[in-house]
Design a protein around this motif. Structure first.
Motif, PDB file in Angstrom:
ATOM      1  N   LYS A  34      49.873  42.013  41.372  1.00  0.00           N
ATOM      2  CA  LYS A  34      49.132  43.203  40.921  1.00  0.00           C
ATOM      3  C   LYS A  34      47.997  42.806  39.987  1.00  0.00           C
ATOM      4  CE  LYS A  34      52.715  46.701  41.379  1.00  0.00           C
ATOM      5  NZ  LYS A  34      53.612  47.634  40.670  1.00  0.00           N
ATOM      6  N   ARG A  35      48.279  41.856  39.095  1.00  0.00           N
ATOM      7  CA  ARG A  35      47.250  41.394  38.163  1.00  0.00           C
ATOM      8  C   ARG A  35      46.106  40.716  38.923  1.00  0.00           C
ATOM      9  NH1 ARG A  35      49.478  37.727  33.563  1.00  0.00           N
ATOM     10  NH2 ARG A  35      50.669  39.628  33.232  1.00  0.00           N
ATOM     11  N   LYS A  36      46.437  39.915  39.932  1.00  0.00           N
ATOM     12  CA  LYS A  36      45.414  39.231  40.724  1.00  0.00           C
ATOM     13  C   LYS A  36      44.575  40.241  41.494  1.00  0.00           C
ATOM     14  CE  LYS A  36      44.810  35.750  44.307  1.00  0.00           C
ATOM     15  NZ  LYS A  36      45.471  34.885  45.282  1.00  0.00           N
ATOM     16  N   ASP A  37      45.229  41.245  42.085  1.00  0.00           N
ATOM     17  CA  ASP A  37      44.497  42.274  42.826  1.00  0.00           C
ATOM     18  C   ASP A  37      43.558  43.056  41.903  1.00  0.00           C
ATOM     19  OD1 ASP A  37      45.728  41.510  45.155  1.00  0.00           O
ATOM     20  OD2 ASP A  37      47.181  43.159  45.154  1.00  0.00           O
ATOM     21  N   ALA A  38      44.013  43.355  40.697  1.00  0.00           N
ATOM     22  CA  ALA A  38      43.171  44.083  39.754  1.00  0.00           C
ATOM     23  C   ALA A  38      41.970  43.235  39.347  1.00  0.00           C
ATOM     24  CB  ALA A  38      43.980  44.480  38.525  1.00  0.00           C
ATOM     25  N   THR A  39      42.182  41.940  39.139  1.00  0.00           N
ATOM     26  CA  THR A  39      41.083  41.046  38.768  1.00  0.00           C
ATOM     27  C   THR A  39      40.068  40.956  39.905  1.00  0.00           C
ATOM     28  OG1 THR A  39      42.593  39.754  37.411  1.00  0.00           O
ATOM     29  CG2 THR A  39      40.525  38.718  38.014  1.00  0.00           C
ATOM     30  N   GLU A  40      40.560  40.823  41.142  1.00  0.00           N
ATOM     31  CA  GLU A  40      39.646  40.745  42.287  1.00  0.00           C
ATOM     32  C   GLU A  40      38.877  42.048  42.466  1.00  0.00           C
ATOM     33  OE1 GLU A  40      42.042  39.606  45.588  1.00  0.00           O
ATOM     34  OE2 GLU A  40      42.147  37.510  44.972  1.00  0.00           O
ATOM     35  N   ALA A  41      39.527  43.172  42.222  1.00  0.00           N
ATOM     36  CA  ALA A  41      38.861  44.468  42.358  1.00  0.00           C
ATOM     37  C   ALA A  41      37.752  44.611  41.315  1.00  0.00           C
ATOM     38  CB  ALA A  41      39.868  45.597  42.217  1.00  0.00           C
ATOM     39  N   SER A  42      37.996  44.133  40.110  1.00  0.00           N
ATOM     40  CA  SER A  42      36.964  44.238  39.084  1.00  0.00           C
ATOM     41  C   SER A  42      35.799  43.302  39.389  1.00  0.00           C
ATOM     42  CB  SER A  42      37.548  43.938  37.701  1.00  0.00           C
ATOM     43  OG  SER A  42      37.933  42.586  37.603  1.00  0.00           O
ATOM     44  N   ILE A  43      36.075  42.146  39.976  1.00  0.00           N
ATOM     45  CA  ILE A  43      34.994  41.221  40.351  1.00  0.00           C
ATOM     46  C   ILE A  43      34.135  41.839  41.451  1.00  0.00           C
ATOM     47  CG2 ILE A  43      34.517  38.991  41.462  1.00  0.00           C
ATOM     48  CD1 ILE A  43      36.950  37.876  39.952  1.00  0.00           C
ATOM     49  N   VAL A  44      34.767  42.468  42.422  1.00  0.00           N
ATOM     50  CA  VAL A  44      34.033  43.127  43.498  1.00  0.00           C
ATOM     51  C   VAL A  44      33.204  44.286  42.956  1.00  0.00           C
ATOM     52  CG1 VAL A  44      34.297  44.512  45.596  1.00  0.00           C
ATOM     53  CG2 VAL A  44      35.614  42.426  45.324  1.00  0.00           C
TER      54      VAL A  44
END
Length: 50
Positions: A34-44
């Motif tokens: 979940k943390r990785k997905d949130a980080t990737e979403a913020s980068i996008v």
């Protein structure tokens, strides 16, 4: 009779430890994903602003 109970208790405790370690690993894996997905979403989202 005492030997049977002791063997049962030993295997029960061993199974309990395996279940607890497995549960902790699953919980940790879900949390990290979940943390990785949130980080990737913020980068996008940051890239889309540019």
């Amino acid at each position: 009779m005492g030997t049977l109970f002791s063997a049962f208790l030993t295997y029960f405790v061993l199974m309990l430890i395996i279940v607890l370690v497995g549960g902790a690993a699953i919980t940790l894996g879900i949390t990290l994903r979940k943390r990785k997905d949130a980080t990737e979403a913020s980068i996008v989202a940051e890239a889309d602003k540019l």
